[in-house]
Design an enzyme around this catalytic site. Structure first.
Site, PDB file in Angstrom:
ATOM      1  CG  ASP A   1       2.582  -7.217  -5.927  1.00  0.00           C
ATOM      2  OD1 ASP A   1       1.899  -6.667  -4.558  1.00  0.00           O
ATOM      3  OD2 ASP A   1       2.153  -8.036  -6.723  1.00  0.00           O
TER       4      ASP A   1
ATOM      5  CD  GLU B   1      -2.861  -1.516   0.079  1.00  0.00           C
ATOM      6  OE1 GLU B   1      -2.945  -0.522  -0.284  1.00  0.00           O
ATOM      7  OE2 GLU B   1      -3.122  -2.598  -0.124  1.00  0.00           O
TER       8      GLU B   1
END
Length: 488
Positions: free
Chosen positions: A206, A138
């Site tokens: 990611d 996040e």
């Protein structure tokens, strides 16, 4: 549009609207082996605009979502998040981490460095590195400015149109019943282009997140391990976990995360004691459906290492307290507190037990004996609560004036100050404290009315009146800054 379709569209859109407020520099992008696509969003929104929008949406969430204002849990996730932020690139604004009481597995980020975690995550992460991997992902959405880049890509839609829709989307994410009706039909019509953009965002988050995870000293294998668990849940569930609706997980994404982790140096990382305490506290105090699972976890931990055994005992004390079996809770917790008399997890729970048994004086005496308690926000708010419950309103007001000055965004402090001021008969200060609580929830009109009332009750020309009037001016200025997002 059907109710089901609306929820699906909201989930897709929120996944795309995982926002950012910071741009990676071209050099950093090249160093990371990534294309320089994080620096082009400045033409849509400035950092200043993103900060104002972030403030606006946080207040909407406080008002419309079941946020958890637990000082211990918030301190834990903010410290964990802060550790990761220190290892991230291009951080120009503070980050703030919030918890929402929702059993679904999910997390999301938006303008101004704001990251929201669902309490349900604590059930599904098996160690601290896995929880950190979610936060790192996040944080990377934020540092890559994914929301601003999405706005740049959708130039046919005015930025403020997107800004107005985002509030409903965030509320729907945190509390599925809250934001569905306000979904923009125009925005829904653009869903096909948004889906592919979301998948691109997820893979980028990611790639960068796993680097942040490793730099911060966590196990990089935790990210693919957690993603694999999400994928496994999909196979055996009638519907996918909420997190996979907002964070698409094609096989290519999982394979890419696994390949990157395999290329990094990996060594076992032991979870901190705080992780175990936070996990069992979140599950024991805020979960609505995990009782059998929690009992099984406690049984397993009771046979585990020292940290797990301590957490199991703490968890049993929590369960007894939640069931109002205060004597059992005290008996279970006391040995832990005897060994670690300054441990805030144990002190906080024992204070609650004391107050449950109407022993405020005992709680006050215990907290006052803790060395350096004045440097701990958690212990300070516990002591203030004990003062209020013990009818020591003067002591409470004195403490809470300092606390709210240092922590103006904590609704706990303002709520307690309002109670203590009311007990003292200080109507002006009570109204002003209630006004601050309303302002934190975005109810600025109501806050201004209370402050105006407080001002009218104050002595003409007094410092209190000047303070209330100055605050009214500040809130009116805030209203002006928020006006474009309210209208949109």
């Amino acid at each position: 549009m059907s109710h089901r379709l609306s929820k699906t569209v909201i989930s897709i859109l929120v996944g795309m609207l995982l926002a950012g407020n910071l741009a990676a520099t071209a050099a950093q992008a090249q160093d990371n082996g990534l294309p320089d696509i994080g620096t082009t969003a400045g033409g849509t929104l400035s950092i200043g605009q993103e900060m104002v929008m972030g403030d606006f949406y946080v207040r909407q969430l406080r008002s419309g979502a079941p946020l958890i204002n637990d000082p211990l849990l918030l301190q834990y996730v903010n410290r964990l998040g802060g550790r990761l932020v220190k290892s991230a690139d291009s951080v120009r604004t503070p980050f703030h981490f919030f918890l929402v009481n929702n059993d679904e597995i999910n997390a999301f980020a938006f303008f101004g460095g704001n990251v929201v975690l669902h309490s349900g995550l604590f059930r599904y992460v098996e160690n601290e590195s896995e929880l950190a991997s979610v936060l790192a992902h996040e944080i990377s959405h934020v540092t890559q400015r994914h929301l601003a880049r999405a706005m740049e890509a959708q130039k046919s839609s005015a930025p403020l149109t997107w800004a107005g829709a985002l509030g409903s989307l965030l509320l729907a994410m945190a509390n599925p019943q809250a934001g569905i009706a306000a979904l923009s039909g125009t925005l829904a019509g653009a869903q096909q282009g948004i889906i592919s953009f979301t998948q691109s965002n997820e893979q980028e988050a990611d790639r960068i997140g796993i680097q942040v995870l490793q730099r911060a000293g966590f196990d990089p294998q935790a990210m693919p391990n957690f993603l694999q668990r999400l994928a496994d849940l999909t196979r055996y569930a009638t519907k996918p976990p909420e997190m996979l609706l907002t964070h698409p997980l094609p096989e290519s994404r999982l394979a890419d995360a696994r390949n990157r982790a395999n290329q990094m140096k990996s060594s076992p990382v032991q979870s901190s004691p705080d992780f175990y305490f936070a996990r069992i506290r979140a599950m024991g105090m805020y979960s609505t459906s995990d009782s059998p699972y929690t009992a099984t976890l406690l049984d397993n931990w009771a046979k585990g290492n020292v940290r797990e055994q301590q957490a199991a005992q703490y968890g049993r004390a929590i369960r007894a307290y939640q069931n109002k079996k205060y004597d059992d809770a005290r008996t279970t917790l006391q040995p832990l507190l005897d060994k670690s008399p300054d441990n805030p997890w144990f002190l906080d729970l024992m204070t609650d037990i004391d107050l449950g048994q109407q022993r405020a004086a005992q709680a006050i005496a215990r907290l006052q004996k803790v060395p350096d308690a004045q440097d701990s926000p958690v212990l300070q708010i516990n002591l203030a609560n004990a003062y209020v419950e013990g009818q020591h309103s003067a002591d409470a007001v004195k403490l809470l004036r300092k606390y709210t000055y240092a922590h103006p965004d904590d609704p706990n402090g303002w709520d307690l100050l309002a109670q203590a001021s009311a007990a003292q008969g200080s109507r002006g200060e009570e109204l002003a404290a209630r006004a601050e609580s309303l302002a934190l929830g975005g109810k600025l009109d109501q806050a201004i009315r209370l402050l105006s009332n407080a001002s009218s009750q104050s002595k003409l020309g007094s410092m209190d009146q000047a303070r209330y009037d100055a605050r009214i001016d500040q809130l009116r200025a805030l209203q002006q800054r928020f006006r474009p997002y309210e209208k949109s």
